[in-house]
Enzyme design. Sequence first.
Site, PDB file in Angstrom:
ATOM      1  N   GLN A  94       0.914  -1.168  -0.066  1.00 54.69           N
ATOM      2  CA  GLN A  94      -0.037   0.189   0.008  1.00 54.69           C
ATOM      3  C   GLN A  94       0.745   1.129  -0.177  1.00 54.69           C
ATOM      4  O   GLN A  94       0.445   2.323  -0.174  1.00 54.69           O
ATOM      5  CB  GLN A  94      -0.796  -0.071   1.220  1.00 54.69           C
ATOM      6  CG  GLN A  94      -1.671  -1.200   1.317  1.00 54.69           C
ATOM      7  CD  GLN A  94      -2.388  -1.136   2.679  1.00 54.69           C
ATOM      8  OE1 GLN A  94      -3.604  -0.716   2.932  1.00 54.69           O
ATOM      9  NE2 GLN A  94      -1.755  -2.056   3.621  1.00 54.69           N
ATOM     10  N   ASP A  97       6.010   4.641  -1.331  1.00 57.13           N
ATOM     11  CA  ASP A  97       7.383   4.961  -1.566  1.00 57.13           C
ATOM     12  C   ASP A  97       8.176   3.989  -2.355  1.00 57.13           C
ATOM     13  O   ASP A  97       7.478   3.138  -2.832  1.00 57.13           O
ATOM     14  CB  ASP A  97       8.112   5.123  -0.071  1.00 57.13           C
ATOM     15  CG  ASP A  97       8.065   3.703   0.911  1.00 57.13           C
ATOM     16  OD1 ASP A  97       8.388   2.799   0.083  1.00 57.13           O
ATOM     17  OD2 ASP A  97       7.526   3.668   1.611  1.00 57.13           O
ATOM     18  N   HIS A 112      -1.861   1.446  -4.274  1.00 54.58           N
ATOM     19  CA  HIS A 112      -2.167   2.678  -4.169  1.00 54.58           C
ATOM     20  C   HIS A 112      -1.108   3.617  -4.912  1.00 54.58           C
ATOM     21  O   HIS A 112      -1.517   4.964  -4.455  1.00 54.58           O
ATOM     22  CB  HIS A 112      -2.059   3.094  -2.339  1.00 54.58           C
ATOM     23  CG  HIS A 112      -3.151   2.190  -1.656  1.00 54.58           C
ATOM     24  ND1 HIS A 112      -2.964   2.330  -0.412  1.00 54.58           N
ATOM     25  CD2 HIS A 112      -4.194   1.628  -2.045  1.00 54.58           C
ATOM     26  CE1 HIS A 112      -4.140   1.534   0.187  1.00 54.58           C
ATOM     27  NE2 HIS A 112      -4.801   1.229  -0.860  1.00 54.58           N
ATOM     28  N   CYS A 123      -5.072  12.332 -20.734  1.00 57.68           N
ATOM     29  CA  CYS A 123      -4.780  11.169 -21.655  1.00 57.68           C
ATOM     30  C   CYS A 123      -4.836   9.748 -21.012  1.00 57.68           C
ATOM     31  O   CYS A 123      -4.678   8.866 -21.321  1.00 57.68           O
ATOM     32  CB  CYS A 123      -3.600  11.302 -22.302  1.00 57.68           C
ATOM     33  SG  CYS A 123      -2.181  11.056 -21.525  1.00 57.68           S
ATOM     34  N   CYS A 139       2.281  17.156 -19.560  1.00 61.10           N
ATOM     35  CA  CYS A 139       2.047  15.706 -19.498  1.00 61.10           C
ATOM     36  C   CYS A 139       3.171  15.364 -20.538  1.00 61.10           C
ATOM     37  O   CYS A 139       3.062  15.547 -21.775  1.00 61.10           O
ATOM     38  CB  CYS A 139       0.907  15.287 -20.076  1.00 61.10           C
ATOM     39  SG  CYS A 139       0.823  13.431 -20.405  1.00 61.10           S
ATOM     40  N   CYS A 142       1.163  13.141 -23.581  1.00 55.49           N
ATOM     41  CA  CYS A 142       0.226  13.847 -24.709  1.00 55.49           C
ATOM     42  C   CYS A 142       0.590  15.471 -24.863  1.00 55.49           C
ATOM     43  O   CYS A 142       0.071  16.072 -25.779  1.00 55.49           O
ATOM     44  CB  CYS A 142      -1.168  13.926 -24.122  1.00 55.49           C
ATOM     45  SG  CYS A 142      -1.666  14.651 -22.892  1.00 55.49           S
ATOM     46  N   GLY A 179       3.058  -4.392   9.066  1.00 55.10           N
ATOM     47  CA  GLY A 179       2.697  -2.941   9.154  1.00 55.10           C
ATOM     48  C   GLY A 179       1.831  -2.332   8.606  1.00 55.10           C
ATOM     49  O   GLY A 179       2.037  -1.107   8.000  1.00 55.10           O
ATOM     50  N   ASN A 205       3.316  -6.929  13.009  1.00 59.60           N
ATOM     51  CA  ASN A 205       2.843  -5.522  13.279  1.00 59.60           C
ATOM     52  C   ASN A 205       3.477  -5.126  14.687  1.00 59.60           C
ATOM     53  O   ASN A 205       3.248  -5.794  15.620  1.00 59.60           O
ATOM     54  CB  ASN A 205       1.355  -5.339  13.327  1.00 59.60           C
ATOM     55  CG  ASN A 205       1.080  -3.748  12.673  1.00 59.60           C
ATOM     56  OD1 ASN A 205       1.661  -3.586  11.643  1.00 59.60           O
ATOM     57  ND2 ASN A 205       0.273  -3.433  13.667  1.00 59.60           N
ATOM     58  N   LEU A 206       3.582  -3.738  14.742  1.00 58.88           N
ATOM     59  CA  LEU A 206       3.877  -3.144  16.143  1.00 58.88           C
ATOM     60  C   LEU A 206       2.883  -3.501  17.192  1.00 58.88           C
ATOM     61  O   LEU A 206       3.118  -3.908  18.362  1.00 58.88           O
ATOM     62  CB  LEU A 206       4.366  -1.739  16.158  1.00 58.88           C
ATOM     63  CG  LEU A 206       5.097  -1.036  17.050  1.00 58.88           C
ATOM     64  CD1 LEU A 206       6.339  -1.720  17.191  1.00 58.88           C
ATOM     65  CD2 LEU A 206       5.375   0.539  16.452  1.00 58.88           C
TER      66      LEU A 206
HETATM   67  N1  APR Z   1       6.988  -2.220  12.525  1.00 62.25           N
HETATM   68  C1  APR Z   1       5.972  -2.912  12.237  1.00 62.25           C
HETATM   69  N2  APR Z   1       4.866  -2.219  12.318  1.00 62.25           N
HETATM   70  C2  APR Z   1       4.802  -0.976  12.597  1.00 62.25           C
HETATM   71  C3  APR Z   1       5.776   0.010  12.860  1.00 62.25           C
HETATM   72  C4  APR Z   1       7.088  -0.800  12.867  1.00 62.25           C
HETATM   73  N3  APR Z   1       8.208  -0.197  12.820  1.00 62.25           N
HETATM   74  N4  APR Z   1       5.610   1.052  12.979  1.00 62.25           N
HETATM   75  C5  APR Z   1       4.249   1.220  13.049  1.00 62.25           C
HETATM   76  N5  APR Z   1       3.747   0.168  12.602  1.00 62.25           N
HETATM   77  C6  APR Z   1       2.384  -0.177  12.633  1.00 62.25           C
HETATM   78  C7  APR Z   1       1.246   0.730  13.380  1.00 62.25           C
HETATM   79  O1  APR Z   1       1.070  -0.085  14.552  1.00 62.25           O
HETATM   80  C8  APR Z   1       0.244   0.422  12.578  1.00 62.25           C
HETATM   81  O2  APR Z   1      -0.722  -0.696  12.625  1.00 62.25           O
HETATM   82  O3  APR Z   1       2.003  -0.064  11.085  1.00 62.25           O
HETATM   83  C9  APR Z   1       0.594   0.057  11.007  1.00 62.25           C
HETATM   84  C10 APR Z   1       0.278   1.378   9.951  1.00 62.25           C
HETATM   85  O4  APR Z   1      -0.808   1.561   9.904  1.00 62.25           O
HETATM   86  P1  APR Z   1      -1.461   2.833   9.263  1.00 62.25           P
HETATM   87  O5  APR Z   1      -0.652   4.056   9.314  1.00 62.25           O
HETATM   88  O6  APR Z   1      -2.867   2.792   9.108  1.00 62.25           O
HETATM   89  O7  APR Z   1      -0.934   2.511   7.539  1.00 62.25           O
HETATM   90  P2  APR Z   1      -1.648   1.512   6.347  1.00 62.25           P
HETATM   91  O8  APR Z   1      -2.034   0.504   7.077  1.00 62.25           O
HETATM   92  O9  APR Z   1      -0.521   1.367   5.438  1.00 62.25           O
HETATM   93  O10 APR Z   1      -2.568   2.540   5.765  1.00 62.25           O
HETATM   94  C11 APR Z   1      -3.180   2.063   4.688  1.00 62.25           C
HETATM   95  O11 APR Z   1      -4.456   4.075   4.261  1.00 62.25           O
HETATM   96  O12 APR Z   1      -4.095   6.432   4.264  1.00 62.25           O
HETATM   97  C12 APR Z   1      -4.229   5.284   3.506  1.00 62.25           C
HETATM   98  O13 APR Z   1      -3.697   5.038   1.402  1.00 62.25           O
HETATM   99  C13 APR Z   1      -3.123   5.150   2.846  1.00 62.25           C
HETATM  100  O14 APR Z   1      -1.780   3.098   2.056  1.00 62.25           O
HETATM  101  C14 APR Z   1      -2.368   3.869   3.184  1.00 62.25           C
HETATM  102  C15 APR Z   1      -3.579   3.043   3.760  1.00 62.25           C
END
Ligand code: APR
Length: 232
Positions: A94, A97, A112, A123, A139, A142, A179, A205-206
């Site tokens: 998602q 970067d 995304h 275009c 662009c 085009c 994450g 995930n954290l």
């Molecule tokens: N290691 C692992 N997980 C982590 C770390 C880390 N160092 N730091 C933060 N996190 C976790 C947080 O606890 C959180 O659950 O990463 C998650 C990030 O969640 P979001 O900020 O909601 O990001 P994401 O899920 O990618 O968002 C989805 O939402 O705004 C839109 O389009 C945007 O692609 C994005 C989408």
Amino acid sequence: MILARDFNNIVVLSGAGLSAESGLRTFRDADGLWEGHRVEDVCTPEAYARDAQTVLRFYNARRTQLKDVKANAAHRALADFQRRHPKKISLVTQNVDDLLERAGASEVIHMHGELLKGLCTACNKRFAWSEAMELSSSCPECGKRGCVRPDIVWFGEVPYHMADIEKRLHNCDLFVAIGTSGQVYPAAGFVSAAAAAGAETVELNLENSQSPWFSEKVSGRACELVPHMFRL
Ligand code: APR
């Protein structure tokens, strides 16, 4: 913890937490803002229609910020695993970067969009874009002026590559979410599709989510957990 190398068909879904330790802020930080902005002021087609200048400025800053950050150990572990087992893994992200690519990954599925691309509203072509984007930018496909926007999928728009991703989920034996808070659909629904296909489903995930679909949830930093799970 399960080891990725014991599986044959892995789908990884990454979110902002994968790049957090590179210094890019996640979207849902405690203050509920993304880099000081409300999401609805900069990440929607309505915001762009209302105030394109502010939206362009915001994404120009995100693009500039990319120059100051580096891929981290979690990006590198995924890229190294893909190099070793190219047929075994799909990298769906998602994130907008390019840190997975900078770590050496290829064929990253950016559902995304990408900060380093532009989209022409005249275009409909997408193209590489590394500099500041202005209201008057032309662009490169085009030639029309005033119709280049960031190639970012905003809220209310349809993510890219959905049919391809669904096919990969249907065929996977391991799904790993890294994450991501699991708050934004359709990505948040990928785990249930993978579970329905009979895959193991792991969350790294954290802070682990409330989702009932994961067979294993591991809490910790991506830079610590990902190199462990994806060791060669
Ligand atoms: N290691 C692992 N997980 C982590 C770390 C880390 N160092 N730091 C933060 N996190 C976790 C947080 O606890 C959180 O659950 O990463 C998650 C990030 O969640 P979001 O900020 O909601 O990001 P994401 O899920 O990618 O968002 C989805 O939402 O705004 C839109 O389009 C945007 O692609 C994005 C989408």
